[in-house]
Design an enzyme around this catalytic site. Structure first.
Site, PDB file in Angstrom:
ATOM      1  N   HIS A 180       0.842  -1.199   0.000  1.00 53.11           N
ATOM      2  CA  HIS A 180       0.000   0.000   0.000  1.00 53.11           C
ATOM      3  C   HIS A 180       0.877   1.248   0.000  1.00 53.11           C
ATOM      4  O   HIS A 180       2.075   1.177   0.260  1.00 53.11           O
ATOM      5  CB  HIS A 180      -0.920   0.025   1.227  1.00 53.11           C
ATOM      6  CG  HIS A 180      -0.184   0.092   2.536  1.00 53.11           C
ATOM      7  ND1 HIS A 180       0.502  -0.983   3.069  1.00 53.11           N
ATOM      8  CD2 HIS A 180      -0.002   1.104   3.425  1.00 53.11           C
ATOM      9  CE1 HIS A 180       1.058  -0.638   4.217  1.00 53.11           C
ATOM     10  NE2 HIS A 180       0.780   0.639   4.461  1.00 53.11           N
ATOM     11  N   ASP A 182       0.772   5.232   1.812  1.00 55.10           N
ATOM     12  CA  ASP A 182       0.078   5.905   2.907  1.00 55.10           C
ATOM     13  C   ASP A 182      -0.644   7.136   2.354  1.00 55.10           C
ATOM     14  O   ASP A 182      -0.053   7.904   1.596  1.00 55.10           O
ATOM     15  CB  ASP A 182       1.070   6.315   4.009  1.00 55.10           C
ATOM     16  CG  ASP A 182       1.705   5.095   4.674  1.00 55.10           C
ATOM     17  OD1 ASP A 182       1.095   4.001   4.619  1.00 55.10           O
ATOM     18  OD2 ASP A 182       2.812   5.227   5.233  1.00 55.10           O
ATOM     19  N   HIS A 237       4.785   0.189  -0.133  1.00 55.34           N
ATOM     20  CA  HIS A 237       5.552  -0.636   0.798  1.00 55.34           C
ATOM     21  C   HIS A 237       4.695  -1.768   1.333  1.00 55.34           C
ATOM     22  O   HIS A 237       3.460  -1.760   1.184  1.00 55.34           O
ATOM     23  CB  HIS A 237       6.111   0.227   1.943  1.00 55.34           C
ATOM     24  CG  HIS A 237       5.090   1.024   2.686  1.00 55.34           C
ATOM     25  ND1 HIS A 237       4.467   2.134   2.154  1.00 55.34           N
ATOM     26  CD2 HIS A 237       4.547   0.883   3.919  1.00 55.34           C
ATOM     27  CE1 HIS A 237       3.621   2.630   3.020  1.00 55.34           C
ATOM     28  NE2 HIS A 237       3.639   1.884   4.111  1.00 55.34           N
ATOM     29  N   ARG A 247       7.987  -8.787  14.990  1.00 59.50           N
ATOM     30  CA  ARG A 247       8.331  -7.424  14.580  1.00 59.50           C
ATOM     31  C   ARG A 247       7.373  -6.457  15.264  1.00 59.50           C
ATOM     32  O   ARG A 247       6.165  -6.704  15.327  1.00 59.50           O
ATOM     33  CB  ARG A 247       8.184  -7.298  13.059  1.00 59.50           C
ATOM     34  CG  ARG A 247       8.423  -5.881  12.525  1.00 59.50           C
ATOM     35  CD  ARG A 247       8.334  -5.850  10.994  1.00 59.50           C
ATOM     36  NE  ARG A 247       8.323  -4.497  10.473  1.00 59.50           N
ATOM     37  CZ  ARG A 247       9.406  -3.765  10.231  1.00 59.50           C
ATOM     38  NH1 ARG A 247      10.609  -4.266  10.456  1.00 59.50           N
ATOM     39  NH2 ARG A 247       9.299  -2.539   9.758  1.00 59.50           N
TER      40      ARG A 247
HETATM   41  C1  AKG Z   1       1.557   0.661   8.233  1.00 59.81           C
HETATM   42  O1  AKG Z   1       1.212   0.522   9.422  1.00 59.81           O
HETATM   43  O2  AKG Z   1       0.886   1.336   7.411  1.00 59.81           O
HETATM   44  C2  AKG Z   1       2.814   0.039   7.742  1.00 59.81           C
HETATM   45  O3  AKG Z   1       3.078   0.112   6.571  1.00 59.81           O
HETATM   46  C3  AKG Z   1       3.710  -0.641   8.722  1.00 59.81           C
HETATM   47  C4  AKG Z   1       5.046  -0.996   8.164  1.00 59.81           C
HETATM   48  C5  AKG Z   1       5.929  -1.737   9.146  1.00 59.81           C
HETATM   49  O4  AKG Z   1       5.443  -2.454   9.997  1.00 59.81           O
HETATM   50  O5  AKG Z   1       7.129  -1.576   9.038  1.00 59.81           O
END
Ligand code: AKG
EC number: 1.14.11.13
Length: 311
Positions: A180, A182, A237, A247
């Site tokens: 996606h 942002d 990303h 993570r």
């Molecule tokens: C989001 O929360 O929109 C992400 O893209 C998180 C990316 C990540 O966890 O590194």
């Protein structure tokens, strides 16, 4: 394959130039010497870990996140999301108001205080980046970008994600968070040292981002792409979770006020014919962005040709 993601030292004298170049090339860069206290990062991360370790019955009491609170996502209805759990928080509430949000009802005060301080730091950092962009691009004062994330009405939020280690993941999928962009202006991302984040570069290849728990990653969002008339690109990303370690990531989405009219900045578009996007309000865009499947090219709705039409 090795792609050199720009690393920008905020204390460098030409950091502004480097930021603009990185936003044009990648829509993404890493920041070192950012000035955020390392113990704040450690503390917030530990409190988030403690929260995610609570029993499901307790965490569920802090959800669903409509719009703020605790949530989990399995493979979404469109097959677009992987598995993770997260907390979404309004970045504009003062300490007192956060006291009543469900997340903080059963957690130590230190968690709420760390969140508050972190949000302040993220607000400061996002304004700083946009000020640097303004200076470098010689954006006229009346068209300030940074103003949009500084004002108290700015529609910003903080999201803390937890991708459990593989053995515990109920769905055996590689995707932790589907691809996606942002929707906001810029996002500030920090994670623990577990890999998984990938960005899509200009030629369409996905590149692993080496994690670095002491640095921040900055992502250009759709709104900044529009305001720079496509000069900056919002970065696609995703997170793949095929590791043995969980993570934890924290992402601050710096957004404009809901009623703010978004359009390419006139000082960046000398000839009206070169303007790539129609004007829209952030609330219109936000609605369409969160309604559509992740990863869809939502900005198409606001491109000049074919004619402007809202969903
Ligand atoms: C989001 O929360 O929109 C992400 O893209 C998180 C990316 C990540 O966890 O590194």
């Amino acid at each position: 394959r090795p792609v050199l993601i720009p690393v920008i030292d905020l204390t460098d004298s030409d950091a502004k130039t480097q930021i603009v170049k990185a936003c044009e090339e990648f829509g993404f860069f890493k920041v070192i010497n950012h000035g955020v206290r390392p113990d704040l990062l450690t503390q917030l991360e530990q409190e988030a870990i403690n929260f995610f370790a609570l029993h499901h019955s307790l965490k569920d009491k802090a959800g669903p996140p409509d719009p703020f609170g605790y949530g989990t996502k399995r493979i979404g209805p469109n097959g677009d999301l992987g598995w993770l759990e997260y907390i979404l928080l309004n970045a504009n509430l003062c300490l007192e108001s956060h006291k009543t949000t469900a997340i903080f009802r059963h957690t130590p005060a230190i968690f709420r205080e760390a969140v508050e301080e972190y949000i302040k730091e993220m607000k400061r950092m996002s304004s700083k980046f946009l000020e640097m962009v303004e200076e470098e691009l010689k954006i006229e004062p009346k068209e300030k970008l940074s103003r949009l994330v500084k004002v108290k009405e700015s529609d910003s939020c903080l999201r803390m994600n937890h991708y459990p280690e593989k053995e515990e993941t109920p769905v055996k999928e590689e995707i932790g968070f589907g691809e996606h962009t942002d929707p906001q202006l810029i996002s500030l991302l920090r994670s623990n040292d577990t890999e998984g984040l990938q960005i899509c570069v200009k030629d369409g290849t996905w590149v692993d981002v080496t994690p670095d728990h002491s640095s921040f990653f900055v992502l250009v969002g759709d709104t900044l792409q529009v305001m720079t008339n496509g000069r900056f690109k919002s970065v696609k990303h995703r997170v793949v979770t095929n590791t043995k370690r969980s993570r934890i990531s924290m992402i601050y989405f710096a957004g404009p006020p809901l009623s703010e009219k978004i359009a390419p900045l006139s000082c960046l578009v000398p000839k009206q014919d070169d303007c790539l996007y129609n004007e829209f309000t952030w609330s219109q865009y936000k609605l369409s962005a969160y309604k559509t499947k992740l990863g869809d090219y939502r900005l198409g709705l606001f491109e000049k040709r074919p004619p402007f039409s809202l969903p």
